[in-house]
Scaffold this motif. Structure first.
Motif, mmCIF file in Angstrom:
data_model
loop_
_atom_site.group_PDB
_atom_site.id
_atom_site.type_symbol
_atom_site.label_atom_id
_atom_site.label_comp_id
_atom_site.label_asym_id
_atom_site.label_seq_id
_atom_site.Cartn_x
_atom_site.Cartn_y
_atom_site.Cartn_z
ATOM 1 N N PRO A 55 0.836 -11.026 4.204
ATOM 2 C CA PRO A 55 1.811 -11.365 3.166
ATOM 3 C C PRO A 55 3.029 -12.073 3.760
ATOM 4 O O PRO A 55 3.278 -11.999 4.957
ATOM 5 N N GLU A 56 3.750 -12.742 2.900
ATOM 6 C CA GLU A 56 4.977 -13.400 3.338
ATOM 7 C C GLU A 56 5.959 -12.346 3.836
ATOM 8 O O GLU A 56 6.001 -11.232 3.351
ATOM 9 N N ALA A 57 6.781 -12.737 4.787
ATOM 10 C CA ALA A 57 7.740 -11.797 5.366
ATOM 11 C C ALA A 57 8.760 -11.324 4.338
ATOM 12 O O ALA A 57 9.302 -10.229 4.452
ATOM 13 N N THR A 58 9.020 -12.124 3.310
ATOM 14 C CA THR A 58 10.027 -11.766 2.306
ATOM 15 C C THR A 58 9.443 -10.992 1.132
ATOM 16 O O THR A 58 10.170 -10.638 0.215
ATOM 17 N N SER A 59 8.157 -10.706 1.151
ATOM 18 C CA SER A 59 7.501 -10.026 0.043
ATOM 19 C C SER A 59 8.065 -8.625 -0.154
ATOM 20 O O SER A 59 8.303 -7.895 0.796
ATOM 21 N N LYS A 60 8.231 -8.250 -1.425
ATOM 22 C CA LYS A 60 8.727 -6.916 -1.757
ATOM 23 C C LYS A 60 7.682 -6.124 -2.532
ATOM 24 O O LYS A 60 7.991 -5.161 -3.206
ATOM 25 N N TYR A 61 6.427 -6.547 -2.411
ATOM 26 C CA TYR A 61 5.343 -5.917 -3.146
ATOM 27 C C TYR A 61 4.216 -5.547 -2.187
ATOM 28 O O TYR A 61 4.089 -6.107 -1.114
ATOM 29 N N ASP A 62 3.391 -4.599 -2.619
ATOM 30 C CA ASP A 62 2.182 -4.280 -1.867
ATOM 31 C C ASP A 62 1.204 -5.445 -2.016
ATOM 32 O O ASP A 62 1.153 -6.081 -3.062
ATOM 33 N N TRP A 63 0.449 -5.716 -0.974
ATOM 34 C CA TRP A 63 -0.559 -6.774 -1.016
ATOM 35 C C TRP A 63 -1.931 -6.153 -0.847
ATOM 36 O O TRP A 63 -2.131 -5.291 0.017
ATOM 37 N N ILE A 64 -2.882 -6.617 -1.640
ATOM 38 C CA ILE A 64 -4.254 -6.154 -1.541
ATOM 39 C C ILE A 64 -5.088 -7.319 -1.035
ATOM 40 O O ILE A 64 -5.097 -8.382 -1.638
ATOM 41 N N GLY A 65 -5.765 -7.112 0.077
ATOM 42 C CA GLY A 65 -6.505 -8.185 0.732
ATOM 43 C C GLY A 65 -7.943 -8.279 0.278
ATOM 44 O O GLY A 65 -8.414 -7.489 -0.541
ATOM 45 N N PRO A 66 -8.659 -9.226 0.843
ATOM 46 C CA PRO A 66 -10.087 -9.383 0.528
ATOM 47 C C PRO A 66 -10.883 -8.226 1.106
ATOM 48 O O PRO A 66 -10.439 -7.560 2.041
ATOM 49 N N PRO A 67 -12.073 -7.973 0.574
ATOM 50 C CA PRO A 67 -12.886 -6.857 1.069
ATOM 51 C C PRO A 67 -13.186 -6.975 2.566
ATOM 52 O O PRO A 67 -13.465 -8.060 3.063
#
Length: 151
Positions: A39-51
């Motif tokens: 995720p971007e360094a400035t992201s303030k959210y959880d990220w869900i990646g590919p399987p």
């Protein structure tokens, strides 16, 4: 996001989350090595990646607030530990399934007097009815493991 937060996000993929103090990743491993996304360094959210290619589970990169409380940190640790355990379980289960499936197909083909490949070099397959026998047997044999996982 500060460096401390960024390095914690990669801990799961490094199997580093074993204690609440573990917040640094080994220097030789890249942040997106296991999952291939970051995720971007400035992201303030959880990220869900590919399987994941081994477990088929989608990895989660959690956002860690700068003012994280000890209780939030403990919850994050428990979530991460559970996800790591689940990843390990399904990696092993999927590996075992693939291995047993290949053995079953080979044994059924040899019982019919056929090789693994046809005259054109294509891999032979079994019918859905023949594979249903394998699937039922595999699930029956692993019912205790699956029930334990669900518990």
């Amino acid at each position: 996001m500060n460096v401390k937060t960024g390095s914690y996000l990669i801990c799961r993929s490094l199997r580093c989350v074993r204690s609440l103090r573990c917040r640094q990743a080994p220097k030789h491993v890249k942040p997106s090595e296991r999952t291939g996304f970051s995720p971007e360094a400035t992201s303030k959210y959880d990220w869900i990646g590919p399987p994941d290619r081994l477990s088929d589970l989608r990895p989660i990169r959690y956002h860690i607030p700068e003012n994280e409380t000890p209780l939030e940190r403990k919850l994050m640790h428990l979530r991460q530990e559970t996800e790591d355990w689940s990843h390990e379980f399904w990696t092993n289960q999927n590996f075992t399934f693939s291995k047993k499936k290949e053995e079953y197909v080979r044994s059924q083909l040899s019982a019919k007097g056929l090789s693994e490949r046809d005259d054109d070099g294509r891999k032979r397959t079994l019918s859905s009815e023949e594979m249903a026998v394998f699937y039922k047997h595999f699930l029956d044999k692993n019912i205790t493991r699956h029930a334990s996982y669900n518990r």
